[in-house]
Write a protein that holds these residues in place. Structure first.
Motif, PDB file in Angstrom:
ATOM      1  N   MET A  14     -19.326  -7.231  -3.748  1.00 49.14           N
ATOM      2  CA  MET A  14     -18.724  -6.585  -2.571  1.00 49.14           C
ATOM      3  C   MET A  14     -18.754  -7.529  -1.368  1.00 49.14           C
ATOM      4  N   THR A  50     -11.520 -11.346   1.919  1.00 48.41           N
ATOM      5  CA  THR A  50     -10.436 -10.623   2.596  1.00 48.41           C
ATOM      6  C   THR A  50     -10.673 -10.491   4.099  1.00 48.41           C
ATOM      7  N   LEU A 105       0.120  -2.995  -1.950  1.00 49.96           N
ATOM      8  CA  LEU A 105      -0.778  -1.879  -1.615  1.00 49.96           C
ATOM      9  C   LEU A 105      -1.689  -2.177  -0.435  1.00 49.96           C
ATOM     10  N   GLY A 106      -1.722  -3.397   0.021  1.00 48.79           N
ATOM     11  CA  GLY A 106      -2.531  -3.710   1.187  1.00 48.79           C
ATOM     12  C   GLY A 106      -3.821  -4.425   0.849  1.00 48.79           C
ATOM     13  N   ILE A 107      -4.441  -4.956   1.892  1.00 53.18           N
ATOM     14  CA  ILE A 107      -5.599  -5.824   1.718  1.00 53.18           C
ATOM     15  C   ILE A 107      -6.809  -5.056   1.190  1.00 53.18           C
ATOM     16  N   GLU A 108      -6.938  -3.801   1.571  1.00 56.15           N
ATOM     17  CA  GLU A 108      -8.097  -3.034   1.109  1.00 56.15           C
ATOM     18  C   GLU A 108      -8.009  -2.781  -0.399  1.00 56.15           C
ATOM     19  N   ALA A 109      -6.798  -2.537  -0.872  1.00 56.76           N
ATOM     20  CA  ALA A 109      -6.603  -2.360  -2.310  1.00 56.76           C
ATOM     21  C   ALA A 109      -6.929  -3.660  -3.040  1.00 56.76           C
ATOM     22  N   VAL A 112      -2.207  -0.186 -12.262  1.00 55.78           N
ATOM     23  CA  VAL A 112      -2.669  -1.376 -11.546  1.00 55.78           C
ATOM     24  C   VAL A 112      -2.187  -2.651 -12.226  1.00 55.78           C
ATOM     25  N   ASP A 137     -15.520  -8.966   0.522  1.00 57.01           N
ATOM     26  CA  ASP A 137     -15.330  -8.735   1.954  1.00 57.01           C
ATOM     27  C   ASP A 137     -15.085 -10.055   2.685  1.00 57.01           C
ATOM     28  N   THR A 159      -1.015  -7.273  -5.397  1.00 56.57           N
ATOM     29  CA  THR A 159      -1.604  -6.024  -4.929  1.00 56.57           C
ATOM     30  C   THR A 159      -1.717  -6.028  -3.408  1.00 56.57           C
ATOM     31  N   ALA A 160      -2.126  -7.180  -2.849  1.00 59.21           N
ATOM     32  CA  ALA A 160      -2.247  -7.271  -1.391  1.00 59.21           C
ATOM     33  C   ALA A 160      -0.897  -7.069  -0.734  1.00 59.21           C
ATOM     34  N   ARG A 166      -9.017  -5.896  -2.089  1.00 60.38           N
ATOM     35  CA  ARG A 166     -10.474  -6.032  -2.091  1.00 60.38           C
ATOM     36  C   ARG A 166     -11.065  -5.245  -3.258  1.00 60.38           C
ATOM     37  N   ASN A 167     -10.603  -4.008  -3.425  1.00 60.78           N
ATOM     38  CA  ASN A 167     -11.113  -3.207  -4.534  1.00 60.78           C
ATOM     39  C   ASN A 167     -10.796  -3.852  -5.876  1.00 60.78           C
ATOM     40  N   LEU A 168      -9.606  -4.453  -5.949  1.00 64.20           N
ATOM     41  CA  LEU A 168      -9.214  -5.085  -7.203  1.00 64.20           C
ATOM     42  C   LEU A 168     -10.083  -6.306  -7.502  1.00 64.20           C
TER      43      LEU A 168
END
Lengths: 80, 375
Positions: free
Chosen positions: B292, B299, B262-266, B251, B296, B258-259, B268-270
């Motif tokens: 969280m 993003t 790996l995309g927006i969901e990744a 990572v 949310d 990362t967005a 968010r996790n980051l």
């Protein structure tokens, strides 16, 4: 570019495209329209990987620390 | 317990709670009716602890994050491990995350290796390989030849002459680089004076030669059983393409990158993990649910939005609410020029004029049913 599969990465949750029936069901369940859903752009690498089209709804199954698993929906929109 | 009921509960209770219930059932050897009773109780407690419609979760989250943040140190850097990798931490890092800064102050990657390279030598070799080298790092001697306006370069490793020459040809227009014996000789097409010659020499020195662009330094560290490579500078896309890398766990701390990769969901996790890490480093405990909710919101529209006047707060529809936040006059002037209106649906604007705020019980209107409507 990539010859690696990004969906295998630990921080990328599972993405699925909903069928039109499932899509209707989700919108009815929450009583909302497509515009009210959280968005994901068509330039997003996961959208490209799944070959989702604009107005498709993605079901995202997240691993959650508090709930174990949680489900989130995002609608594909045109990216800026 | 019948299958039907089980399905019913699995829709209402989160997976983690169900797993925990099942574990208890197993260890205490409960029978079906006891399990039903337990589930009933768990469900009751769970529903009691849920937020109700109308609860101001946003304000709760804001307070829960901001109060501990006031305790954070202002000192910006912190050296990870003994190797001395500089990373931003504390309040500046938190601001960096929430302001959605395009480039973090101290970008860094945490690279894990596949089991075949997971050894001291393997990690060390990999770390040496990925550090970016420019031509200037590989050069032994450089001569500027004024007689025929050419530049001669001698590399430390003569075997790489051809590669360097090719890169120079690709990098700069209107020149021709060729290997001649031990040297690379660069000839110019057309006339050139000394000043330009020196300028071009400097340009050549900065051409990317080997390694991965943007990776300035790499440090090998042992974490439990794994060898971890920490880098200064980040380039996730190129790193994940390397064969040695464990792509599941590698990572970066750059959320924007990362967005993109790996995309927006990744991303968010980051955001969640970086925020939690920053808080915990300072010994502050914030419930992960607040973070969280925040990530949310950040993003929500598919990109990374900052919290602040250009991001989430600026996207509000109410004129008065925007004006109350920052840059009051600018927003009011803009609204009057464009003939905007305010529907008073938010909290701020209703507080301002002394109306009931639309949260809690104030969120719902009561519609009375008259006798005529009975049918």
């Amino acid at each position: 570019m990539a010859d690696f599969n990004i969906s295998k990465h630990n921080i990328v949750p599972k993405h699925e495209i909903l069928t039109s029936d499932q899509k209707k069901e989700v919108l009815e369940k929450y009583g909302i329209t497509l515009k009210q859903l959280p968005r994901i752009t068509d330039k997003d690498p996961m959208v490209k990987l799944l070959e989702a089209k604009i107005e498709d709804v993605l079901k995202i199954t997240r691993k959650s620390e508090t709930a174990g698993e949680s489900i989130y929906y995002r609608v594909v929109v045109k990216g800026k | 317990m019948s299958k039907e009921l089980q399905i019913n509960y699995s829709n209402e209770l989160p997976k983690k709670l169900l797993d925990e219930v099942n574990e208890v059932v197993k260890s205490k050897k409960l029978n079906a009716s006891q399990k039903m009773k337990l589930l009933e109780e768990v469900k009751k407690t769970y529903l009691n602890s849920n937020y109700n419609p109308g609860d101001v979760i946003g304000i709760l989250a804001a307070q829960s994050i901001s109060e501990p943040a006031t305790q954070m140190t202002m000192r910006t850097y912190h050296f990870a491990g003994t190797a001395g990798l500089k990373v931003t931490y504390g309040l500046p890092r938190l601001i960096e995350i929430f302001d959605a800064k395009k480039n973090p102050e101290t970008p860094t990657m945490t690279i894990l290796l596949k089991s075949s390279h997971n050894s001291a030598e393997g990690a060390k070799k990999f770390a040496e390989n990925i550090v970016e080298k420019k031509i200037e790092n590989a050069v032994d001697k450089v001569f500027i030849n004024l007689n025929d306006s050419s530049i001669d370069i001698e590399l430390i490793d003569k075997k790489k002459n051809n590669k360097a020459a090719q890169l120079i040809n690709e990098g700069i227009k209107d020149i021709e680089a060729k290997t001649k014996g031990n040297k690379i000789s660069i000839i110019f097409k057309g006339e050139i004076n000394i000043k330009e010659l020196t300028k071009i020499k400097e340009k050549i020195m900065l051409i990317h030669f080997e390694g991965i662009p943007n990776v300035i330094n790499a440090i090998v560290r042992k974490e439990n059983d794994d060898w971890v490579v920490n880098t200064v500078g980040t380039n996730l896309g190129s790193i994940l393409e390397r064969d040695e890398v464990n792509i599941q766990k590698t990572v970066t701390n750059d959320i924007q990158e990362t967005a993109n990769i790996l995309g927006i969901e990744a991303a968010r996790n980051l955001i969640i993990s970086e925020t939690m890490k920053t808080m915990q480093e300072q010994g502050l405990e914030v419930d992960i649910r607040h973070i969280m909710l925040l990530s949310d919101t950040i993003t929500f529209d598919g990109g990374i939005m900052s919290i602040g006047r250009y991001g989430v707060a600026g996207a509000k529809s109410s004129v008065l609410s925007k004006a109350a936040f920052e840059e009051t006059i600018k927003h009011l002037v803009k609204a009057s020029i464009h003939k905007e209106s305010d529907n008073f649906q938010g909290i701020f604007e209703n507080v301002m004029i002394g109306q009931v705020i639309p949260s809690g019980t104030g969120m719902f209107d009561l519609i009375a049913k008259s006798e005529d409507d009975d049918e």
